[in-house]
Design a protein around this motif. Structure first.
Motif, short mmCIF file in Angstrom:
data_model
loop_
_atom_site.label_atom_id
_atom_site.label_comp_id
_atom_site.label_asym_id
_atom_site.label_seq_id
_atom_site.Cartn_x
_atom_site.Cartn_y
_atom_site.Cartn_z
N UNK A 1 0.83 -1.21 0.00
CA UNK A 1 0.00 0.00 0.00
C UNK A 1 0.86 1.26 0.00
N UNK A 2 1.95 1.25 0.79
CA UNK A 2 2.80 2.44 0.88
C UNK A 2 3.54 2.70 -0.43
N UNK A 3 3.85 1.63 -1.18
CA UNK A 3 4.49 1.81 -2.49
C UNK A 3 3.55 2.58 -3.43
N UNK A 4 2.25 2.22 -3.39
CA UNK A 4 1.26 2.92 -4.22
C UNK A 4 1.07 4.35 -3.70
N UNK A 5 1.02 4.46 -2.37
CA UNK A 5 0.81 5.78 -1.75
C UNK A 5 1.94 6.75 -2.11
N UNK A 6 3.19 6.25 -2.12
CA UNK A 6 4.34 7.10 -2.48
C UNK A 6 4.17 7.63 -3.91
N UNK A 7 3.72 6.75 -4.82
CA UNK A 7 3.49 7.19 -6.20
C UNK A 7 2.31 8.17 -6.27
N UNK A 8 1.32 7.92 -5.40
CA UNK A 8 0.16 8.82 -5.33
C UNK A 8 0.61 10.24 -4.95
N UNK A 9 1.48 10.33 -3.95
CA UNK A 9 1.96 11.64 -3.51
C UNK A 9 2.75 12.32 -4.62
N UNK A 10 3.51 11.53 -5.39
CA UNK A 10 4.23 12.09 -6.53
C UNK A 10 3.26 12.68 -7.55
N UNK A 11 2.22 11.92 -7.85
CA UNK A 11 1.23 12.37 -8.83
C UNK A 11 0.54 13.64 -8.35
N UNK A 12 0.18 13.68 -7.06
CA UNK A 12 -0.57 14.82 -6.51
C UNK A 12 0.27 16.08 -6.39
N UNK A 13 1.60 15.94 -6.39
CA UNK A 13 2.46 17.12 -6.25
C UNK A 13 3.20 17.45 -7.54
N UNK A 14 2.81 16.82 -8.63
CA UNK A 14 3.39 17.13 -9.94
C UNK A 14 2.31 17.82 -10.77
N UNK A 15 2.52 19.13 -11.01
CA UNK A 15 1.48 19.91 -11.68
C UNK A 15 1.78 20.03 -13.17
N UNK A 16 0.73 20.00 -14.03
CA UNK A 16 -0.67 19.75 -13.67
C UNK A 16 -0.89 18.27 -13.38
N UNK A 17 -1.83 18.00 -12.50
CA UNK A 17 -2.13 16.61 -12.14
C UNK A 17 -2.86 15.94 -13.31
N UNK A 18 -2.35 14.78 -13.72
CA UNK A 18 -2.93 14.06 -14.87
C UNK A 18 -3.93 13.02 -14.40
N UNK A 19 -5.14 13.13 -14.95
CA UNK A 19 -6.19 12.18 -14.59
C UNK A 19 -5.81 10.75 -14.96
N UNK A 20 -5.03 10.61 -16.05
CA UNK A 20 -4.62 9.25 -16.47
C UNK A 20 -3.74 8.60 -15.41
#
Length: 602
Positions: A300-319
């Motif tokens: 779960x934390x491996x996915x969460x780490x990638x999630x935080x990357x996605x959420x802090x990389x602008x613009x956030x990509x829906x894909x």
């Protein structure tokens, strides 16, 4: 009867003598404090004839130098060195201080050597003298006497921490590090070594040397974990989590830690927003321990780490968000809906609500998570806070405040209760109910959580600074409504309103806030040129206000990282350091400036 009287008489005489001695010292110190050295010398001379005390001797010497009573000092030191042999080292040492005060450097040096010689084989005295030499800024003598102490004791393992400090004074980092590592290995006391290294290795060259020495030691003594431990600690201090991971991975295999320390390192990387390396560490755990106890949480934390990357990389990509949702779903499918996957479900709900605008699905997933984790009160209340946020996203503030209030009541004096109270305060603020918001925020300023207290204080100050300036509080109400639009991810609508607000209120106290919020919003859309335009106006017109240094730092970062203009970035970092020397961004600006200039930074 006569015998008893004589003993009583003797006792009275002795106690009287002690009282006189004590009064002499007190009188001397009183005169010394009042800078009356001639009178202080009279009492110090008398006191020191019968009692040795280093501080009194130090004050006596200072007074001799101030009054230039060289003859009296010479006579005193000659007599005391002869009459008080056990303390001759101290008299010789302070005699040298007096001679230095006279400008007789060569004679002073001879007295220092005699002071060292007079210490003989008394190991503890040599230690005390070395401390005095360090205090007098004479590290060479401190080193000399400590080495002599080792020779006298025929031991090389004593005074290692003291010598490390002396080598630091002498700017001899190799010897300093050698003494510290030798001490740490001998006593297996890594904490003392870490504390001293933290104080001592602040220079970049020293840091590079320490890293090199530790790598050399690890190659030379591969079975000794101490050096690996220290290197990992050092790399964590430098926030180099990838290098720390390489070392920790080696220790994990050798000492059979079953991934526990690697998991802690991954969490530390997450806390330090190094999402890339956090993901690498958790991925390794998933691969190495597919049947271990840590597998579900590491996955779960491996996915969460990638999630935080996605959420802090602008613009956030829906894909990218869609990919994360698929990974979380795979995890839930593999492990089932249970206490091990409730956090994954909660993350899925938040992603659906905030980034996919699928509120119905988000609520459905949250309810599933609440049902699966119903035995965990804190988890259920966290989900309720999320639920309140989703209602707010949907434009249902009354439903939101109802859920927040439930958590307030459930967690009255706990952290989650304060968090719920803060969200209710923000809700009042969004609705333009500033008095209600401020009443709640004033309570939260005293919250046990620093983060909540800071957030409450910041919002409270914003309200105080920008209300009461006009009867309708129109500017503040419009500004707070924009913040609600941004919470609801309606960025373009918010930008249109912000532009209108700045045109209308550029002479209002909110002007710098409007520009800052506009710039932040453009950056989240990766519209960096438009962000820069607002930041320029902010630094030019409102540089004296609270966001002056923030705007300059962010502008420099944009030029460095997004617009790839090295010269302009350097210019702005330099301007920030000169214009705002007390700013929290100065240290980072200096580091970035030097990096752009081409300095070697380890």
């Amino acid at each position: 009867m006569k015998k008893v009287s004589s003993w009583v008489l003797m006792g009275l005489l002795l106690s009287g003598a002690a009282a006189v001695g004590q009064s002499e010292k007190e009188m001397a110190e009183e005169y010394f404090k009042n800078n009356d050295c001639p009178k202080a010398l009279t009492y110090y001379t008398s006191f020191l004839k019968t009692t040795f005390e280093k501080n009194a001797l130090k004050n006596y010497t200072n007074c001799i130098i101030k009054t230039k009573a060289w003859g009296d000092g010479e006579q005193f030191f000659k007599k005391q060195t002869k009459n008080d042999a056990p303390n001759a080292s101290w008299y010789q040492l302070y005699w040298s201080v007096m001679l230095e005060g006279q400008g007789k450097a060569q004679e002073a040096a001879k007295r220092v050597e005699q002071s060292i010689a007079a210490s003989g084989t008394r190991i503890e005295l040599k230690r005390d003298l070395s401390e005095e030499f360090r205090a007098m800024n004479k590290p060479e003598y401190a080193k000399q006497i400590l080495i002599e102490a080792r020779e006298a004791a025929k031991r090389t393992d004593i005074f290692q921490l003291e010598l490390a400090s002396v080598y630091r004074d002498l700017n001899a980092p190799e010897q300093m590090i050698d003494e510290l590592l030798s001490y740490g290995m001998r006593y297996q006391n890594i904490e003392v070594v870490q504390n001293m290294l933290q104080d001592f290795t602040k220079d970049e060259k020293e840091q590079a040397l320490l890293e090199k020495v530790l790598y050399d030691k690890i190659q030379k003594f591969p079975a000794e974990g101490f050096y690996n431990e220290l290197l990992i600690w050092y790399q964590i201090q430098k926030k180099d989590f990838y290098k720390a991971f390489i070392q920790e991975r080696s220790l994990d295999k050798r000492f059979k830690h079953n991934g526990s320390r690697l998991y802690n390192l991954g969490m530390l990387a997450l806390q330090n927003v190094d999402y890339n390396n956090a993901g690498t560490i958790f991925d390794h755990l998933v691969k190495e321990y597919p049947k271990g106890q840590l597998y579900p949480v590491a996955r779960r934390m491996a996915i969460f780490a990638r999630e935080e990357q996605v959420k802090t990389t602008y613009p956030i990509k829906r894909s990218e968000v869609q990919k994360l949702l698929g990974q979380y779903q795979q995890l839930v499918d593999e492990l089932g809906v249970n206490v091990r996957t409730v956090e994954a479900l909660r993350n899925m709900a938040i992603l659906n609500a905030f980034y996919m605008d699928d509120f119905k699905k988000a609520i459905e997933i949250l309810n599933t998570a609440i049902d699966a984790g119903k035995t965990e009160k804190n988890f259920v209340d966290k989900c309720k806070l999320d639920l309140g946020d989703i209602y707010l996203l949907q434009g249902e503030p009354w439903e939101a405040t109802l859920v927040y209030s439930q958590v307030e009541k459930s967690q009255k004096d706990d952290l989650l209760g304060y968090e719920a109270k803060l969200r209710n305060a923000k809700l009042h603020y969004y609705k333009g109910e500033f008095e209600l918001a401020k009443a709640v925020l004033d309570i939260l300023k005293k919250a046990t959580s620093r983060e909540i207290a800071n957030d409450a204080n910041e919002l409270s100050l914003l309200i105080m600074d920008n209300t009461g300036l006009d009867s309708t509080e129109a500017a503040m109400k419009q500004y707070s409504s924009v913040e609600l639009l941004l919470f609801q991810n309606k960025k373009f609508e918010a930008l249109d309103t912000l532009k209108q607000l700045y045109t209308k209120y550029q002479n209002h106290s909110l002007a710098d806030e409007i520009l800052w919020l506009t710039a932040e919003t453009y950056m989240k859309l990766d519209s960096n040129q438009q962000a820069m335009e607002n930041l320029k106006v902010l630094t030019t017109k409102y540089g004296h206000d609270i966001y002056g240094d923030d705007a300059l730092f962010v502008s420099a970062k944009l030029y460095q990282e997004k617009l790839k203009d090295k010269d302009l970035a350097m210019k702005l970092y330099q301007e920030l350091m000169e214009k705002y020397p007390g700013s929290i961004f100065v240290a980072e600006s200096r580091k970035r400036f030097r990096l752009l200039r081409g300095d070697v930074i380890n």
